[in-house]
Design an enzyme around this catalytic site. Structure first.
Site, PDB file in Angstrom:
ATOM      1  N   ARG A 104       2.407  13.500  -1.812  1.00  0.00           N
ATOM      2  CA  ARG A 104       2.068  14.529  -1.750  1.00  0.00           C
ATOM      3  C   ARG A 104       1.474  14.885  -0.521  1.00  0.00           C
ATOM      4  O   ARG A 104       2.534  16.307   0.143  1.00  0.00           O
ATOM      5  CB  ARG A 104       0.179  15.226  -2.375  1.00  0.00           C
ATOM      6  CG  ARG A 104       0.657  16.258  -2.202  1.00  0.00           C
ATOM      7  CD  ARG A 104       1.546  17.218  -2.814  1.00  0.00           C
ATOM      8  NE  ARG A 104       1.265  18.508  -3.303  1.00  0.00           N
ATOM      9  CZ  ARG A 104       1.720  19.700  -3.829  1.00  0.00           C
ATOM     10  NH1 ARG A 104       2.736  19.340  -4.614  1.00  0.00           N
ATOM     11  NH2 ARG A 104       1.520  20.885  -3.636  1.00  0.00           N
TER      12      ARG A 104
ATOM     13  N   ASN B 223       2.965  20.400 -10.765  1.00  0.00           N
ATOM     14  CA  ASN B 223       3.956  20.694 -11.187  1.00  0.00           C
ATOM     15  C   ASN B 223       4.848  20.283 -12.371  1.00  0.00           C
ATOM     16  O   ASN B 223       5.752  19.137 -11.871  1.00  0.00           O
ATOM     17  CB  ASN B 223       4.928  21.877 -10.524  1.00  0.00           C
ATOM     18  CG  ASN B 223       6.069  23.194 -11.476  1.00  0.00           C
ATOM     19  OD1 ASN B 223       5.626  23.292 -12.702  1.00  0.00           O
ATOM     20  ND2 ASN B 223       6.773  23.278 -10.404  1.00  0.00           N
TER      21      ASN B 223
ATOM     22  N   LEU C 252       6.629  21.221 -15.378  1.00  0.00           N
ATOM     23  CA  LEU C 252       7.818  22.230 -15.218  1.00  0.00           C
ATOM     24  C   LEU C 252       8.738  21.241 -15.102  1.00  0.00           C
ATOM     25  O   LEU C 252      10.059  21.291 -15.375  1.00  0.00           O
ATOM     26  CB  LEU C 252       8.037  23.605 -15.040  1.00  0.00           C
ATOM     27  CG  LEU C 252       6.681  24.596 -15.983  1.00  0.00           C
ATOM     28  CD1 LEU C 252       7.186  25.826 -15.647  1.00  0.00           C
ATOM     29  CD2 LEU C 252       7.454  24.570 -17.102  1.00  0.00           C
TER      30      LEU C 252
ATOM     31  N   GLY D  26      11.667  18.985  -0.289  1.00  0.00           N
ATOM     32  CA  GLY D  26      12.696  18.973  -0.576  1.00  0.00           C
ATOM     33  C   GLY D  26      13.398  18.142  -1.722  1.00  0.00           C
ATOM     34  O   GLY D  26      14.371  19.338  -2.423  1.00  0.00           O
ATOM     35  N   GLU D  27      13.417  16.974  -1.860  1.00  0.00           N
ATOM     36  CA  GLU D  27      14.254  16.394  -3.096  1.00  0.00           C
ATOM     37  C   GLU D  27      13.255  16.041  -3.780  1.00  0.00           C
ATOM     38  O   GLU D  27      14.119  15.541  -4.663  1.00  0.00           O
ATOM     39  CB  GLU D  27      14.615  14.314  -2.054  1.00  0.00           C
ATOM     40  CG  GLU D  27      15.469  15.216  -0.546  1.00  0.00           C
ATOM     41  CD  GLU D  27      15.931  13.631   0.067  1.00  0.00           C
ATOM     42  OE1 GLU D  27      16.685  13.415  -0.425  1.00  0.00           O
ATOM     43  OE2 GLU D  27      15.283  13.215   0.791  1.00  0.00           O
TER      44      GLU D  27
ATOM     45  N   GLU E 104       4.080  27.856  -4.324  1.00  0.00           N
ATOM     46  CA  GLU E 104       4.331  28.828  -4.901  1.00  0.00           C
ATOM     47  C   GLU E 104       5.975  29.583  -4.135  1.00  0.00           C
ATOM     48  O   GLU E 104       6.795  30.350  -4.950  1.00  0.00           O
ATOM     49  CB  GLU E 104       3.551  30.455  -4.148  1.00  0.00           C
ATOM     50  CG  GLU E 104       2.080  30.040  -4.128  1.00  0.00           C
ATOM     51  CD  GLU E 104       0.971  29.030  -3.730  1.00  0.00           C
ATOM     52  OE1 GLU E 104      -0.158  28.351  -4.248  1.00  0.00           O
ATOM     53  OE2 GLU E 104       1.874  28.157  -2.734  1.00  0.00           O
TER      54      GLU E 104
END
Length: 442
Positions: free
Chosen positions: A275, A344, A346, A319-320, A64
């Site tokens: 994850r 995700n 995308l 974040g990488e 999100e």
């Protein structure tokens, strides 16, 4: 119904006490997170966000937050003098929000959804409008916003089949919650149909697309890519496979398949992004047990790093991954060989990469269908099929190139959701007479 919900919520947190004590002792930063969620703000945060009539954007976790990043960026670009506060539920979401939404004026943890706590935080922030990212339905929070006449809208709305079935069990309660949301900007036709079937008023629901297509934070230049290759020691002639957001049971499949890849491509490398980073040590143990050289990203430059470059690097940092997809020849996206529903796809597509997934992609059904139809994403029903498909792709560079080109085309064609969401927000603002400070051009 609210009294029953609140009793259940209190009972839930009482049962969580042993786990909370454990996490307070062993999890760094959990005490501060717990205090914020309980309504006790640290003084610097309190001074920063209190009584500024902020636009409150709520994004539960990492996914999100990614969807919220272009929305917050454009809000601040259009209304630089407005305060925007971003709230999250998870620690990983908080770290990600700080990293990729620096435009926000404050990053806070969402309060426990109990009346007293929720009211305290809402009174502190005193928002002029609330934006919920995807599907964040907190009954007491929504009820309080309704009572205070604070307009709430949903952006980038998404309803999975599993969520719809769960909410259908409490249809009357769900309908009441949804009535308290003034606008719904849904990702797709399927999501629009689902939210209406759950009780949303059809005239309040629009299809605006998926803001994740509008991400820019993961763009990587060729110079940056070469630096990353050097840093990860991925400078050999072999192909690079990136497995993103993997769960327990998937790492074993990926590593066994990678062993088959090494037989044909001895210089191949695997970047394995778990994850849950707390599982990195056990995944490393499993890989070493199978005889491969392995290094955790967080241990680069330490005693664990022999300086020679490992066959498998475990990404155990936050974040990488979005940037590191750019190194791949082929990407596997996890959560799809287990019944999680996928993650995700995308992100790798935005880098022009061929994508492989397992049989469970129900959380990203619409996006998967689009990428699959265009030949970007291939679903492999089992480990044998995964191995065969991956080997075939690596042996066909022309096909990989075409898949990558198609991926970029799909992403570019579907950009613009952020603009449509912001336009819907402006309509809401006008309807409810909310005054925003100076507007700049979009």
């Amino acid at each position: 119904m609210y009294w029953f919900y609140n009793i259940c919520l209190v009972a839930y947190w009482i049962l969580q006490i042993p786990l909370l004590i454990y996490r307070l002792v062993f999890e760094e930063g959990f005490y501060d997170r717990l205090k914020q969620s309980a309504g006790i703000m640290p003084t610097p945060t309190l001074l920063q966000i209190a009584d500024h009539n902020a636009i409150w954007v709520h994004a539960a976790s990492v996914g999100e937050v990614v969807a919220a990043s272009p929305i917050v960026r454009e809000l601040k670009k259009m209304y630089p003098d407005e305060m925007v506060v971003v709230s999250v539920v998870t620690a990983t979401g908080h770290r990600m929000a700080q990293r990729i939404i620096p435009e926000a004026d404050g990053h806070i943890f969402f309060p426990f959804d109990l009346p007293v706590i929720t009211e305290r935080i809402v009174n502190i922030v005193n928002p002029k409008a609330i934006i919920l990212i995807e599907t964040e339905l907190w009954p007491n929070f929504l009820r309080l916003a309704w009572k205070k006449d604070i307009p709430v809208m949903m952006m980038n709305g998404r309803i999975s089949g599993r969520s719809m079935r769960r909410y259908s069990l409490i249809k009357r309660f769900t309908t009441k919650m949804l009535f308290q949301i003034r606008r719904f900007c849904m990702q797709s036709k399927i999501d629009r149909e689902r939210i209406i079937s759950m009780g949303a008023l059809p005239e309040r629901v629009a299809i605006t697309g998926n803001t994740k297509y509008d991400q820019t934070y993961a763009e990587v230049s060729e110079e940056e890519r070469q630096k990353l290759r050097k840093e990860f020691r991925f400078e050999g002639k072999g192909p690079i496979i990136v497995a993103g957001s993997t769960h327990g049971g998937e790492e074993e499949i990926v590593v066994r398949t990678f062993g088959k890849i090494l037989e044909k491509y001895p210089h191949a490398r695997l970047l394995l992004a778990v994850r849950e980073i707390t599982r990195a040590a056990s995944v490393r143990f499993m890989i070493k047990h199978q005889g491969y050289t392995v290094l955790r990203r967080s241990k680069m430059g330490t005693e664990e790093d022999d300086g020679k470059g490992a066959q498998i690097v475990i990404l155990d940092t936050i974040g990488e991954l979005g940037r590191l997809y750019s190194l791949a020849d082929v990407v596997f996206v996890g959560g799809s060989f287990v019944k999680v529903g996928g993650h995700n796809i995308l992100e790798p597509a935005a880098h022009g990469k061929p994508v492989l997934v397992g049989p469970y992609m129900f959380n990203f059904q619409e996006i998967f269908e689009l990428l699959s139809e265009r030949g970007v994403c291939i679903m492999t029903p089992d480990e044998k099929s995964f191995e065969k498909t991956l080997l075939e792709l690596l042996g066909n560079p022309e096909k990989m190139k075409k898949m990558g080109e198609a991926a970029l085309e799909v992403v570019h064609e579907n950009q613009g959701a952020t603009r449509r969401n912001i336009e819907a927000f402006e309509d809401l603002v006008k309807e409810y007479g909310i005054k925003l400070r100076e507007k700049h051009e979009f």
